[in-house]
Design a protein around this motif. Structure first.
Motif, mmCIF file in Angstrom:
data_model
loop_
_atom_site.group_PDB
_atom_site.id
_atom_site.type_symbol
_atom_site.label_atom_id
_atom_site.label_comp_id
_atom_site.label_asym_id
_atom_site.label_seq_id
_atom_site.Cartn_x
_atom_site.Cartn_y
_atom_site.Cartn_z
ATOM 1 N N ARG A 75 -49.895 113.975 38.841
ATOM 2 C CA ARG A 75 -50.234 115.404 39.002
ATOM 3 C C ARG A 75 -50.912 115.649 40.345
ATOM 4 N N CYS A 76 -51.636 114.652 40.814
ATOM 5 C CA CYS A 76 -52.292 114.826 42.114
ATOM 6 C C CYS A 76 -51.248 114.774 43.237
ATOM 7 N N VAL A 77 -50.269 113.878 43.102
ATOM 8 C CA VAL A 77 -49.204 113.786 44.109
ATOM 9 C C VAL A 77 -48.389 115.093 44.127
ATOM 10 N N ALA A 78 -48.241 115.686 42.938
ATOM 11 C CA ALA A 78 -47.490 116.950 42.855
ATOM 12 C C ALA A 78 -48.303 118.141 43.343
ATOM 13 N N GLY A 79 -49.603 117.947 43.563
ATOM 14 C CA GLY A 79 -50.457 119.050 44.029
ATOM 15 C C GLY A 79 -51.003 119.889 42.894
ATOM 16 N N ILE A 80 -50.856 119.384 41.657
ATOM 17 C CA ILE A 80 -51.345 120.142 40.500
ATOM 18 C C ILE A 80 -52.853 119.945 40.338
ATOM 19 N N LEU A 81 -53.309 118.712 40.559
ATOM 20 C CA LEU A 81 -54.744 118.422 40.508
ATOM 21 C C LEU A 81 -55.217 118.117 41.920
ATOM 22 N N SER A 82 -56.461 118.424 42.190
ATOM 23 C CA SER A 82 -56.957 118.117 43.533
ATOM 24 C C SER A 82 -57.736 116.805 43.506
ATOM 25 N N PRO A 83 -57.708 116.046 44.612
ATOM 26 C CA PRO A 83 -58.469 114.799 44.657
ATOM 27 C C PRO A 83 -59.973 115.084 44.644
ATOM 28 N N THR A 96 -40.716 118.070 39.686
ATOM 29 C CA THR A 96 -41.515 117.305 38.724
ATOM 30 C C THR A 96 -40.992 117.474 37.306
ATOM 31 N N LEU A 97 -41.136 116.425 36.544
ATOM 32 C CA LEU A 97 -40.926 116.534 35.102
ATOM 33 C C LEU A 97 -42.066 115.732 34.474
ATOM 34 N N LEU A 98 -43.194 116.399 34.361
ATOM 35 C CA LEU A 98 -44.398 115.724 33.873
ATOM 36 C C LEU A 98 -44.740 116.158 32.454
#
Lengths: 259, 292
Positions: A75-83, A96-98
């Protein structure tokens, strides 16, 4: 970032607080405030200091037990969550298919849902219109089902449609989390074929899977995550062996099936 | 391996960002690029809502009409006459109700848009404000259906009671788009606030049921703005919908122009709602995937 890299992850850490209350409600917040109490929380360190480069045209598998941080990393790589710390740089269009059934409204037809899923992925209407029949064909929906409400679909059809939407976006980077557990053996083989085709076109795929056979069959490198840390990285067979030793279940054939 | 021939470099950098705004330029650009998603989501949500109903979209007209009738009867029973001819009172009530419900639908549907959009939020990276925006668009589309209802009642009423004064064509009607835009922006801004609150406190939606009810009674819908006396006039200004509902009554019912204070009030609440809602929502939206 070097041109040959699709994803660069630098010293990435992701942590977040979760409430220990059964339900977070305004009522509880007001009660707590009136009693001058603080909310009981726990910090989850989902990913810890992870550094990784993924070149264009490669297939990376991620293995690890539940709670290892695989989905959070995706999700972080997809930009959904921030580091929380570090940085992720991505070069290319991501699909994505998460989570299965994305953008799907069960009251609407499969065709309508394809349009919604495509728009959510960033495609425009023309691109989606050109792909609708292709998606329906790939999902192998029985005749006429594409125009029926999605709530009438079996779980397999639902999963196949989700997968078909994700892979038909011609992404530069495809992120899949347990997506291949959808569908029967024939559909799995078709999915593998589609992913091999994407790789041949030098597109990049990252797969999270508990089905270790998928990792050894499809990936050209793999990482093993455990409690947020990357324990090892290398050839899929070696990583899977290591992971199996850790699980202490040996290399029984059943371990290579969906676990 | 060399990249494929159709590859278009698109560098995206994800860095720590919590409780502060992301770079607004790229965010707003992405928001604008994906606006079709919001409009189509609104269209499909509307379609899904009336799919199983026998009367289908006829409910879009019936709903506001029946609602107007119910409130008209209530008002007539509580305060018959009310200093205005019956038809004028009905006109004020109907257009006030339709405008209020436009804003209320933005807020109530928008408040749930994030919690109900769970899978979408867990799977895709896109400006989350598109979800409340699609609710605002849907509310606007439903509001559009109420305008013919209002015009029908207005003309029908005039034919039945020729002595009642109704405004003929006037250039002051050109204020209507301004009023509708201000109502939409205020509703959307408030929807952003309640959508964020609902992610953190799941009972926000229950509370919202009561808030909107009280909100309507405090708004000039069931009563006329001119009926307020003394310090009670403040109700028209502290209420985010006060100025637009006052403007609605002036333009739609009386056909008169807007005064400066009403224009400033409309603009103030539209901007304040969008800025406050936008800041609160955008600064928290990367947290949504964890909280859902």
């Amino acid at each position: 970032m070097p041109e040959d890299l699709a994803i660069r992850i630098e010293d990435l850490s992701i942590s977040y607080k979760v409430s220990l209350e059964a339900k977070r409600t305004l009522k509880n917040a007001v009660m707590r405030a009136s009693l001058k109490q603080k909310e009981r929380t726990r910090t989850i360190e989902a990913v810890k200091h992870l550094t990784l480069d993924v070149p264009h045209g490669s297939v990376l598998g991620i293995v690890g037990s539940n709670g290892a941080g695989k989905s959070t990393l995706m999700r972080c790589v997809a930009g959904i969550l921030s580091p929380t710390e570090g940085r992720v740089t991505v070069n290319g269009k991501i699909s994505t298919l998460l989570a299965l059934g994305v953008g799907f409204n069960p009251a609407l037809s499969g065709r309508d849902n394809i349009i919604l899923g495509g728009l959510a992925s960033g495609l425009n209407m023309d691109e989606i219109s050109n792909k609708t029949d292709e998606i329906a064909e790939f999902a192998a929906l029985p005749d006429g089902f594409i125009d029926l409400p999605v709530r009438t679909y079996s779980s397999g059809m639902y999963g196949r449609l989700s997968f078909a939407v994700a892979v038909s976006m011609t992404p530069d980077i495809l992120l899949l989390d347990e997506a291949l557990s959808a569908g029967d053996a024939a559909f799995k083989e078709k999915s593998f074929e589609r992913m091999r085709q994407l790789c041949a076109e030098a597109r990049t795929i990252v797969i999270v899977s508990h089905a270790l056979a998928t990792v050894t069959d499809l990936c050209d490198s793999a990482i093993w995550m455990h409690k947020g840390q990357m324990l090892s990285k290398g050839k899929p067979e070696a990583i899977v062996d290591e992971y199996l030793k850790f699980l202490n279940v040996g290399s029984l054939p059943s371990s290579y099936e969906d676990m | 391996m060399p990249v494929n021939e159709n590859f278009v470099p698109k560098i995206q950098v994800f860095e720590p960002h919590r409780a502060s705004l992301p770079p607004l330029g790229p965010y707003l650009k992405e928001f604008w690029t994906r606006r079709v998603f919001a409009t189509e989501l609104a269209r499909f949500s509307d379609k899904a809502e009336y799919l199983d109903s026998r009367l289908g979209k006829v409910w879009l007209v019936l709903n506001p009409l029946l609602l107007g009738l119910i409130y008209y009867l209530v008002v007539e029973i509580i305060r018959p006459g009310g200093g205005l001819p019956g038809l004028t009172r009905l006109d004020h009530l109907l257009i006030g109700l339709f405008t209020f419900y436009f804003a209320q639908n933005c807020v109530t549907a928008g408040a749930q848009s994030i919690t109900l959009g769970g899978r979408l939020i867990l799977n895709q990276a896109f400006p989350r404000a598109l979800l409340p925006l699609s609710c605002a668009i849907q509310a606007f589309q439903q509001f559009l259906w109420t305008i013919p209802v209002y015009i029908f009642v207005l003309i029908g009423g005039k034919l039945a009671y020729p002595t009642t004064e109704v405004p003929g064509w006037t250039w002051n009607f050109l204020w209507i788009p301004f009023i509708v835009i201000c109502t939409g922006l205020t509703g959307f801004g408030l929807a952003l606030i309640f959508a964020t609150l609902n992610v953190y406190f799941r009972d926000t939606n229950k509370l919202l049921t009561y808030i909107t009810r009280i909100w309507m009674y405090l708004s000039p819908v069931l009563w006329l703005p001119s009926s307020l006396r003394g310090h009670m006039k403040i109700l028209l200004w502290v209420n985010p919908l006060g100025p637009v509902l006052n403007a609605t009554s002036r333009v739609w019912v009386s056909g008169v122009s807007l005064n400066k204070s009403t224009i400033v009030g409309c603009i103030f609440w539209a901007l304040a709602s969008i800025l406050m809602g936008g800041y609160y929502f955008i600064s928290r939206e990367r947290d949504f995937a964890i909280r859902i």
